[in-house]
Scaffold this motif. Structure first.
Motif, PDB file in Angstrom:
ATOM      1  N   ASP A 111       2.209   6.322  -2.599  1.00  7.81           N
ATOM      2  CA  ASP A 111       0.867   5.769  -2.404  1.00  7.81           C
ATOM      3  C   ASP A 111       0.980   4.250  -2.345  1.00  7.81           C
ATOM      4  O   ASP A 111       1.063   3.589  -3.373  1.00  7.81           O
ATOM      5  N   GLY A 112       0.974   3.679  -1.119  1.00  2.00           N
ATOM      6  CA  GLY A 112       1.186   2.250  -1.009  1.00  2.00           C
ATOM      7  C   GLY A 112       0.189   1.510  -0.147  1.00  2.00           C
ATOM      8  O   GLY A 112       0.319   0.300   0.055  1.00  2.00           O
ATOM      9  N   ALA A 117      -3.060  -0.377   0.522  1.00  3.37           N
ATOM     10  CA  ALA A 117      -4.087  -1.082  -0.247  1.00  3.37           C
ATOM     11  C   ALA A 117      -5.421  -1.003   0.490  1.00  3.37           C
ATOM     12  O   ALA A 117      -5.572  -1.581   1.566  1.00  3.37           O
ATOM     13  N   SER A 152      -2.492  -4.335  -9.802  1.00  2.00           N
ATOM     14  CA  SER A 152      -3.068  -3.330  -8.904  1.00  2.00           C
ATOM     15  C   SER A 152      -3.965  -4.032  -7.887  1.00  2.00           C
ATOM     16  O   SER A 152      -4.803  -4.852  -8.265  1.00  2.00           O
ATOM     17  N   VAL A 176      -3.523   0.211  -5.419  1.00  2.00           N
ATOM     18  CA  VAL A 176      -2.076   0.365  -5.307  1.00  2.00           C
ATOM     19  C   VAL A 176      -1.374  -0.493  -6.355  1.00  2.00           C
ATOM     20  O   VAL A 176      -1.717  -1.654  -6.563  1.00  2.00           O
ATOM     21  N   LEU A 200      -0.052  -3.079   2.946  1.00  2.00           N
ATOM     22  CA  LEU A 200       0.550  -2.000   2.165  1.00  2.00           C
ATOM     23  C   LEU A 200       1.728  -2.531   1.368  1.00  2.00           C
ATOM     24  O   LEU A 200       2.225  -3.632   1.604  1.00  2.00           O
TER      25      LEU A 200
END
Length: 224
Positions: A29-30, A32, A148, A152, A168
Motif C-alpha cells: 500500500d504505497g 498517497a 504518514s 501511507v 506514491l
C-alpha cells in the motif's frame, strides 16, 4: 554511476501508473491519496526526508527551519495530517530547496507561493493551496521519523515517486522488486500500444497480454 543513482533514474523513467500497478501486484500500500502536483514537471524520484507536524502549543515552534539539512536529490515529505488550517511550505522554502538541488516537496496539508515554485520549475505536491500561514498554528514536531501522508506510511530513506498523476511511496527494502514489476507492466502496455497502432483491436490485444490481470497480487507476496 552509483547504484543509488541507477535505482532512482530507473524510477524516473517510469510513470506512477506503472509503479502503482506494481505496488498492487506485490501487495504494498504505497499510493498517497489526495496529494497532487501544483508545480514542476516530469517524474521525480528521491529518498524521503521526513518531517512530522503537530498543532502549535503554548511554547510555539517553527514550521520550516530544517531545509538547509536536506540532501540534494532528496524529497521533502511534510506530514501535517492533512490539516488545511495554514500552509507549511512557501516561496522561501521553494527557493532554498531549488538552490540546494532538492528533488521535490510533498505536503500532506497546504502550501502557498506556488507561482514562485512554478517560476523555479520546482516540483511541489500538496493536498491544497492556500495563502494563510501555518506559523503559530502548527510546528515541526519531529524530523527523520516514520510519518504518514495520504494514508501511507513513509520511513526516512523510502523512495518517493511523483508525477502529474500523484504521489506514491516505495519501501526502501522493496525497491528492486517494485522496479522489476513496474518495468514488466510498462513493457506489456507498450506492446499493446504497438499492436493497436498496427491495426489490432484493443480488446484482443489486451486479452493476449493479460492486461486486466497485470496489477493482480502475486500469490504469496507479502508487504513489508
Amino acid at each position: 554511476m552509483s547504484e543509488e543513482n541507477t535505482v532512482l533514474d530507473a524510477f524516473r523513467a517510469l510513470t506512477t501508473a506503472a509503479v502503482s500497478d506494481a505496488l498492487d501486484r506485490l501487495g504494498i500500500d504505497g499510493q498517497a491519496a489526495g496529494i497532487g502536483r501544483v508545480a514542476g514537471g516530469g517524474t521525480v524520484a528521491g529518498r524521503a526526508y521526513t518531517v512530522r507536524y503537530e498543532p502549535v502549543g503554548v511554547d510555539g515552534g517553527s514550521v520550516g527551519d530544517f531545509i538547509d539539512d536536506v540532501r540534494p536529490g532528496d524529497v521533502v515529505v511534510l506530514a501535517n495530517a492533512g490539516r488545511l488550517t495554514g500552509t507549511i511550505w512557501g516561496g522561501l522554502l521553494s527557493e532554498t530547496a531549488a538552490r540546494r538541488g532538492v528533488a521535490a516537496t510533498v505536503v500532506d496539508g497546504a502550501c502557498r507561493d506556488v507561482a514562485r515554485a512554478r517560476e523555479l520549475g520546482y516540483s511541489l505536491y500538496s493536498r491544497t493551496v492556500w495563502m494563510r500561514t501555518g506559523k503559530d498554528r502548527v510546528r515541526a514536531e519531529a524530523i527523520g521519523v516514520p510519518v504518514s501522508i495520504g494514508g501511507v506510511r513513509v520511513r526516512p530513506g523510502d523512495i518517493v515517486v511523483a508525477d502529474d498523476d500523484g504521489t506514491l511511496v516505495v519501501p526502501a527494502g522493496r525497491a528492486d522488486a517494485v522496479l522489476a514489476a513496474a518495468r514488466e507492466i510498462e513493457t506489456t502496455e507498450q506492446a499493446i500500444r504497438a499492436e493497436v497502432a498496427a491495426g489490432a483491436r484493443l480488446d484482443e490485444a489486451r486479452a493476449r497480454h493479460r492486461y486486466h490481470r497485470l496489477q493482480q497480487a502475486v500469490p504469496g507476496a507479502v508487504a513489508p
